[in-house]
Scaffold this motif. Structure first.
Motif, PDB file in Angstrom:
ATOM      1  N   TYR A  91       0.811  -1.213   0.000  1.00  0.00           N
ATOM      2  CA  TYR A  91       0.000   0.000   0.000  1.00  0.00           C
ATOM      3  C   TYR A  91       0.847   1.266   0.000  1.00  0.00           C
ATOM      4  O   TYR A  91       0.363   2.336  -0.315  1.00  0.00           O
ATOM      5  CB  TYR A  91      -0.910   0.025   1.235  1.00  0.00           C
ATOM      6  N   PRO A  93       4.170   3.095  -4.966  1.00  0.00           N
ATOM      7  CA  PRO A  93       3.352   3.763  -5.968  1.00  0.00           C
ATOM      8  C   PRO A  93       2.408   2.763  -6.630  1.00  0.00           C
ATOM      9  O   PRO A  93       2.768   1.601  -6.826  1.00  0.00           O
ATOM     10  CB  PRO A  93       4.380   4.288  -6.973  1.00  0.00           C
ATOM     11  N   PRO A  94       1.197   3.182  -6.973  1.00  0.00           N
ATOM     12  CA  PRO A  94       0.233   2.263  -7.558  1.00  0.00           C
ATOM     13  C   PRO A  94       0.848   1.609  -8.787  1.00  0.00           C
ATOM     14  O   PRO A  94       1.488   2.263  -9.591  1.00  0.00           O
ATOM     15  CB  PRO A  94      -0.927   3.178  -7.964  1.00  0.00           C
ATOM     16  N   TYR A 142       5.818  11.101   0.370  1.00  0.00           N
ATOM     17  CA  TYR A 142       5.675  10.221  -0.793  1.00  0.00           C
ATOM     18  C   TYR A 142       4.949   8.947  -0.400  1.00  0.00           C
ATOM     19  O   TYR A 142       3.973   8.533  -1.042  1.00  0.00           O
ATOM     20  CB  TYR A 142       7.066   9.914  -1.326  1.00  0.00           C
ATOM     21  N   MET A 174       1.355   9.665   0.443  1.00  0.00           N
ATOM     22  CA  MET A 174       0.545   9.922  -0.743  1.00  0.00           C
ATOM     23  C   MET A 174       0.213   8.621  -1.453  1.00  0.00           C
ATOM     24  O   MET A 174      -0.927   8.409  -1.890  1.00  0.00           O
ATOM     25  CB  MET A 174       1.315  10.839  -1.678  1.00  0.00           C
ATOM     26  N   ASN A 175       1.232   7.763  -1.561  1.00  0.00           N
ATOM     27  CA  ASN A 175       0.982   6.460  -2.183  1.00  0.00           C
ATOM     28  C   ASN A 175      -0.113   5.721  -1.451  1.00  0.00           C
ATOM     29  O   ASN A 175      -0.997   5.127  -2.067  1.00  0.00           O
ATOM     30  CB  ASN A 175       2.252   5.603  -2.161  1.00  0.00           C
ATOM     31  N   VAL A 214      -2.538   6.909   0.381  1.00  0.00           N
ATOM     32  CA  VAL A 214      -3.851   7.498   0.130  1.00  0.00           C
ATOM     33  C   VAL A 214      -4.347   7.111  -1.255  1.00  0.00           C
ATOM     34  O   VAL A 214      -5.493   6.693  -1.442  1.00  0.00           O
ATOM     35  CB  VAL A 214      -3.760   9.033   0.287  1.00  0.00           C
ATOM     36  N   ARG A 215      -3.434   7.197  -2.217  1.00  0.00           N
ATOM     37  CA  ARG A 215      -3.850   6.886  -3.592  1.00  0.00           C
ATOM     38  C   ARG A 215      -4.237   5.423  -3.729  1.00  0.00           C
ATOM     39  O   ARG A 215      -5.237   5.075  -4.366  1.00  0.00           O
ATOM     40  CB  ARG A 215      -2.724   7.233  -4.558  1.00  0.00           C
ATOM     41  N   ASN A 216      -3.429   4.556  -3.132  1.00  0.00           N
ATOM     42  CA  ASN A 216      -3.722   3.118  -3.245  1.00  0.00           C
ATOM     43  C   ASN A 216      -5.040   2.775  -2.585  1.00  0.00           C
ATOM     44  O   ASN A 216      -5.818   1.993  -3.122  1.00  0.00           O
ATOM     45  CB  ASN A 216      -2.606   2.296  -2.597  1.00  0.00           C
ATOM     46  N   ALA A 237      -7.526   4.777  -2.069  1.00  0.00           N
ATOM     47  CA  ALA A 237      -8.621   5.333  -2.852  1.00  0.00           C
ATOM     48  C   ALA A 237      -8.896   4.436  -4.059  1.00  0.00           C
ATOM     49  O   ALA A 237     -10.046   4.132  -4.388  1.00  0.00           O
ATOM     50  CB  ALA A 237      -8.276   6.748  -3.282  1.00  0.00           C
ATOM     51  N   ALA A 238      -7.813   3.977  -4.687  1.00  0.00           N
ATOM     52  CA  ALA A 238      -7.992   3.146  -5.877  1.00  0.00           C
ATOM     53  C   ALA A 238      -8.697   1.844  -5.536  1.00  0.00           C
ATOM     54  O   ALA A 238      -9.506   1.333  -6.308  1.00  0.00           O
ATOM     55  CB  ALA A 238      -6.637   2.872  -6.517  1.00  0.00           C
ATOM     56  N   ASN A 282     -10.460   2.274   3.149  1.00  0.00           N
ATOM     57  CA  ASN A 282     -10.120   3.409   3.997  1.00  0.00           C
ATOM     58  C   ASN A 282      -9.465   2.903   5.260  1.00  0.00           C
ATOM     59  O   ASN A 282      -9.472   1.709   5.540  1.00  0.00           O
ATOM     60  CB  ASN A 282     -11.365   4.219   4.341  1.00  0.00           C
TER      61      ASN A 282
END
Lengths: 431, 406, 338
Positions: free
Chosen positions: A285, A288-289, B42, B45-46, B48-50, B52-53, B57
């Motif tokens: 998690y 990076p995606p 960094y 952010m990853n 949060v993005r992951n 969200a994707a 939560n």
């Protein structure tokens, strides 16, 4: 007088008698037994108890060992051969030998590669471990990471070659500038290496399959080989990291010091298994995606972090043990921080820390078995997973577990004996 | 950080940030801090993005949901309708329990083995050396599994104790050793038992007071009071008296082989997983402690022993009064880090099915809720708190015993 | 200097990066291998043999998908997972599909964001007990010690069952099937509970399987099936219809023996559509026309896979039961191929 005496005394000894042997209770085996085993009543009781313990262990263990069956293909056949007599089904070891050592997925015609890497490991370690080994072997030590990587993972030889080129170029730049400033040398070296690796990326892309060994993905590693890989890779990676952390923790710069302290205390405060959980279920998690690290790589990162915190503490002990005068002498010579560390402090501190580092290394090597908990097939994972789950060998516990214990014992005992030998070597110049 | 706001001196030039050692450290720290912040941002952010994707939560609400699973060994009230939070607490208590028990026995085993290893008895010292080497050089996970297998294979099943005509009788009529666990009598605290307990605690203090008195008397007048039997009497007699005066409020609940067809009922059951883990951790760590003890004793120079002997002290007094107090200073710090190791290694309980915090919060709760990040974070937090408290105790102790030299 | 092994490995990982981002189908094709999550070892469902070759009922589903997508039933990388790691492995893209006797439940589907593509085995949780225990019903188990394999829905079902029947029990949670078995055989627990199929598979490996019986109670519904990540419908369609193709093949009488003959063309238009001689089903999936033919040829139809791995002729000896075709009174009912 003489005459009279000779008449009065009936017998005069004219030569010395030969030395009599000491009484039987004071000589040879009997004395040894009396002094070492039966010197007092409590000791005698202890001896008898110990003898009984040894007897009890051997009496149940030896028949099982010597009556063992070595050549059957599953447990049912083995039980038939034994016909109810005591005996071990050691045929599980001969049947699954390759799986225990190399895991289930490593291509069986390529077993020579990890074996060769293992043998070369001794050559590479010799000059580091033994001060009087031929110095020329150091070349092998330097090349070993690249050779071993190529041997174990396979693929084109250009990947390790390019990696080596990067390191060599970086080292050249570093040695050119280090005289001016360590920071500049180090930064320049790293930058150069990065550039070479970046270029190398294109070369390896273009030369895929040239001089290539069959590529083996890292998830196909398994068995005792996986323990060895994790142990060797993580210990070697954690050394530089540990030194950096130890220096950081000793540093006078508060921010750097606190970053290091928090990192070290955090890592040392949690069990390795939670870090492995992080590697397995959480780390994804934070990347990076779309990135997908290999599990083994994530595990290597986590174990390296784990080990470096412990090694940092050992080295910190070494740094603290150096007499204050060494630091002051370095300062008074006008050396800057990098120079005094590199030339005066670290060589001595590391030397004192070697036994501690070896202890950490042994502990770490043992801890690599924890990866079995996160479904990796290391030696323990192989036993707990595929081998005991197969219908052929379901129910063979002792043979497998004692074999695993023996394998680890041989390696770890060897290392700790080395460490003791080294401690004696190092101790000579202090006495 | 406040130093950044200090007014720069007149001659300050920007290049001094790199070249002047007075300022260079600020540059380095600033860069390090910057890198750290960037890295954290960094990763955050990853995350949060992951999340969200994946449509997930971070939420700790699951802790209030019913756990839905049962736990075999719990010191507090727990059933499958309790919350995940309670399950985690049960796990924490179980972790602390096994760690505490293992610390006690490991110390005992370690001290005995360490002293015996230095024994003049060749056989005993070799045997202890073999024990220490065998356990130090094999991974603890393998030992845990082996010992669990031994416990399971060697002890009889519970049914051997059950029924009208059992295969085994209760040991002393009150204990049963099965591969499901050891059954011992449990104490039932009736009304008035609090008084007995209070008297017992008071007697413990009484013993200490008596010993202190006797020691002072010895130092001041040289008169030696007997230590052994008066202590024992102070410890036991008042409690016994009160026990009978109050009308025997404390009774024992014996394990009953007839109440159930599967298991013994009643009494106190110490589960086999706990026993296996306890044994494995204490024997394994005992080997390390033995080495620490040996090193500690050997660190005391021979002159100390000889000096004590020339004063006419008997060998056991030399050990107790001269060697051990000095050796303890060397032994205690590594000993406490061994305690830390025990606590951390107890997380391997999952290999034997003991419900410690890794098995409840980091195991079944994680599986059932799928809340991996939250569970692992909580798990790490718990171990961190435990470790930091143990090591702060260690630091306090270290300060108190360190030699006050120069 | 030794850092470079790490960096070298990083480059390798960097090349492998970007897996989860693009469509799974493209990834699998680009990689040339299907990453399929399986158990660490359960006889009959997924277990490596002494040559390291994975075999079993779940494994066959993986192989069928690999055959459909890549044209090679052996192009599968089997990733062993535990109950704890399986969902993260799937969610993070480490594996493309999970075929690890996983129960289809509401929360896994909805909350954990996975798509169950179907059911390849209708199971239920049962109890295994020694014959000499003299227990004929699970309701008689008051006070018993029960071994459970953790990381499944089993713990919850068990707690519910005993609570509903107001009887007590002592759970012994065990990580791996092999260790649970060892405990059970040593008498450290009275009964062993997990999915009935798993119990049968476990019993098959005992020295004397006849000494142990399955209790009549099945205390839960456990529809086991392969699953994929939410949100990639093309990929879930492929896995779903590969599974359906295997089931339909049995219903329509397509076997690995007669598939070559049938793919020359038959009078049954559905068979023709499945085998790609009629219509453009493969194209709709983003595959070629013969995808289903390869999937079936890889290990046979559903019935053949069942019979070979866990059927009555194997030591595991499971009857078809609920897993028979709907025409035979079972629950297997594939939607039509048209």
């Amino acid at each position: 007088m003489t005459d009279r005496n000779s008449q009065i005394v009936a017998f005069v000894r004219e030569e010395t008698i030969p030395q009599a042997p000491p009484p039987t209770a004071e000589a040879g085996v009997v004395k040894w037994v009396r002094v070492n085993l039966f010197s007092s009543i409590p000791y005698s009781i202890l001896t008898l108890v110990s003898l009984y313990v040894i007897y009890a262990i051997l009496a149940s263990f030896l028949p099982w060992l010597f009556n063992g069956v070595w050549h059957t293909s599953n447990i049912r056949e083995c039980r038939e051969v034994l016909e109810g007599a005591t005996g071990g089904c050691f045929s599980v070891l001969s049947d699954r030998w390759n799986q225990l050592l190399f895991g289930i997925a490593y291509p069986s015609d390529q077993y020579w590669r990890p074996s060769l890497a293992f043998v070369l490991l001794f050559g590479a370690l010799a000059p580091v471990l033994f001060p009087n080994a031929p110095r020329r072997l150091l070349i092998l030590t330097g090349l070993y990471p690249f050779i071993a990587f190529w041997l174990v993972w396979g693929g084109t030889i250009f990947i390790p070659l390019m990696a080596l080129a990067g390191v060599a170029a970086g080292y050249l730049v570093y040695s050119r500038y280090v005289a001016d400033s360590f920071a500049m040398g180090a930064a320049g070296g790293v930058a150069t290496a990065m550039v070479v690796w970046w270029i190398g990326g294109f070369v390896t892309g273009a030369t895929e399959g040239v001089l290539a060994l069959e590529a083996v993905p890292s998830r196909d590693m398994g068995g005792f080989m996986l323990n060895m890989i994790l142990g060797v890779v993580c210990v070697s990676l954690s050394l530089p990291l540990g030194i950096a952390l130890a220096l950081g923790r000793q540093s006078s710069m508060p921010i750097i010091k606190w970053i290091c302290v928090v990192f070290i205390e955090f890592i040392r405060g949690v069990p390795l298994i939670t870090l492995l959980f992080v590697a397995n279920v959480v780390l994804a998690y934070f990347l990076p995606p779309g990135t997908n690290f290999d599990l083994i790589l994530r595990v290597i990162i986590m174990i390296t972090m784990f080990a470096s915190a412990y090694i940092a503490e050992v080295i910190r002990g070494g740094l603290a043990a150096l007499p204050r005068g060494q630091y002051e002498a370095a300062d008074s010579l006008g050396l800057d921080y990098a120079q005094s560390m590199r030339l005066i402090i670290l060589p001595q501190a590391l030397k004192i820390s070697i036994p501690g580092i070896v202890n950490v290394a042994v502990g770490l090597f043992k801890d690599t078995t924890l990866v079995s908990v996160i479904s990796m097939f290391d030696l323990v994972g192989m036993i707990r997973g595929p081998i005991l789950a197969s219908s052929d060998w379901n129910g063979v516990y002792w043979e497998l577990w004692l074999f695993a214990a023996l394998l680890f014992f041989v390696v770890c005992y060897g290392i700790s004996q080395y460490s003791q030998w080294l401690e004696r070597q190092l101790a000579t110049d202090h006495r | 950080m406040t130093t950044f706001t200090d007014p720069p001196s007149e001659s300050f030039r920007l290049s001094m940030l790199l070249n002047d050692t007075r300022y260079r450290s600020y540059t380095f720290q600033f860069i390090a801090l910057l890198i750290l912040i960037v890295m954290m941002a960094y990763l955050g952010m990853n995350l949060v993005r992951n999340l969200a994707a994946a449509g997930l939560n971070i939420s700790y609400e699951f802790l209030d949901q019913p756990a839905g699973y049962d736990i075999n060994q719990s010191l507090i009230d727990y059933n499958s309708q309790s919350t995940h939070m309670t399950a985690a607490v049960v796990g924490i208590i179980n972790t602390l329990l096994v760690a505490f028990l293992a610390c006690l026995t490991a110390t005992l085993i370690g001290v005995v083995a360490g002293v015996l290893r230095l024994s003049k008895n060749w056989l005993v010292s070799k045997l202890m050396a073999a024990y220490v080497e065998a356990f130090r050089n094999v991974p603890v996970l393998i030992w845990i599994i082996i010992i669990f297998t031994v416990v399971t294979a060697v002890l009889p099943g519970a049914r051997a104790y059950l029924g009208e005509d059992p295969e085994y009788d209760l040991f002393l009529g009150m204990m049963a050793f099965t591969n499901r666990g050891v059954y011992i009598p449990a104490l039932i605290w009736g009304p008035g038992s609090g008084v007995v307990a209070a008297v017992f605690v008071a007697s413990i203090f009484g013993v200490f007071a008596y010993r202190r008195y006797a020691r002072n008397l010895l130092f001041e007048t040289g008169r030696l009071l007997p230590m052994g039997w008066p202590s024992l009497a102070i410890l036991i007699v008042p409690s016994l008296l009160v026990f009978f005066v109050m009308g025997q409020p404390i009774t024992m609940d014996m394990p009953d082989p007839l109440a159930n067809r599967f298991n013994l009922r009643g009494g106190l059951q110490i589960g086999a997983p706990l026993i296996a883990l306890w044994l494995a951790l204490s024997i394994y760590t005992g080997a390390f402690i033995a080495e620490n003890v040996r090193a500690g004793i050997q660190a005391i120079s021979k002159g100390q022993t000889e000096a004590a002997a020339s004063l006419g002290l008997r060998p056991n007094r030399i050990m107790n009064l001269v060697v051990l107090p000095q050796a303890l200073r060397v032994i205690i710090p590594p000993l406490i880090s061994q305690y830390l190791n025990i606590t951390k290694n107890s997380s391997l309980a999952i290999a034997v099915g003991y419900a410690d915090v890794t098995a409840t919060l980091g195991g079944i709760t994680l599986n059932q809720t799928g809340r991996a990040i939250e569970c692992v974070l909580l798990l790490m937090l718990f171990y961190l708190v435990i470790s930091l408290s143990i090591s702060s105790i260690m630091n306090v102790y270290n300060k108190s015993v360190s030699l006050k030299e120069r | 200097m030794k850092k470079t092994v790490f960096l070298g490995a990083l480059t390798v990982a960097g090349l492998a990066a970007g897996a989860a981002a693009a469509a799974t189908l493209d990834d699998v094709k680009a990689r040339g291998k299907l990453n399929c999550g399986v158990t660490t070892g359960l006889v009959g469902f997924a277990a490596p043999d002494s040559n390291g070759e994975w075999n079993g009922f779940d494994v066959s589903v993986c192989r069928a998908v690999a055959a459909a997508v890549l044209g090679d039933a052996t192009a599968v990388e089997f990733v062993p997972t535990t109950g704890k790691t399986r969902f993260t492995a799937l969610a993070s893209g480490e594996i493309d599909m999970l075929a690890r006797n996983t129960t289809w439940t509401f929360s896994r589907d909805v909350d954990l964001k996975f798509t169950f593509v179907g059911v390849n085995y209708y199971d239920g949780q049962g109890f295994l007990a020694p014959k000499n225990l003299g227990v004929s019903s699970a309701k008689d188990l008051d006070g018993a010690t029960v071994c459970i394999q953790t990381g499944t829905t089993t713990e919850l079902n068990l707690a519910d069952f005993f609570r509903a029947n107001k009887i007590e029990y002592q759970p012994v949670p065990i990580e791996t099937n092999a260790e649970a078995q060892q405990q059970y055989l040593a008498g450290a627990c009275d009964v062993f509970t997990t999915d009935a199929s798993g119990l049968a598979a476990t019993r098959a490996t005992f020295e004397n399987p006849g000494d142990h019986v399955l209790m009549p109670e099945i205390i839960s519904k456990e529809p086991l099936g392969p699953l994929v990540r939410h949100g990639d419908e093309e990929w879930s369609d492929i896995v779903r219809w590969t599974l359906n193709a295997l089931i339909s093949a049995e219903e329509l009488g397509i076997t690995s023996a007669n598939i070559a003959e049938m793919s020359a063309g038959t009078n049954n238009p559905e068979i023709n559509r499945i085998l790609g001689t009629e219509g453009t089903l493969g194209e709709m999936l983003g595959l070629d026309a013969e995808w289903a033919k390869r999937a079936i040829a890889a290990g046979g139809n559903y019935g053949e896979i069942f019979a070979k791995n866990i059927g009555e002729a194997t030591p595991i000896g499971l009857a078809r039961g609920l897993n028979a075709q709907w025409t035979d009174g079972g629950l297997l009912y594939s939607p039509p191929f048209r």
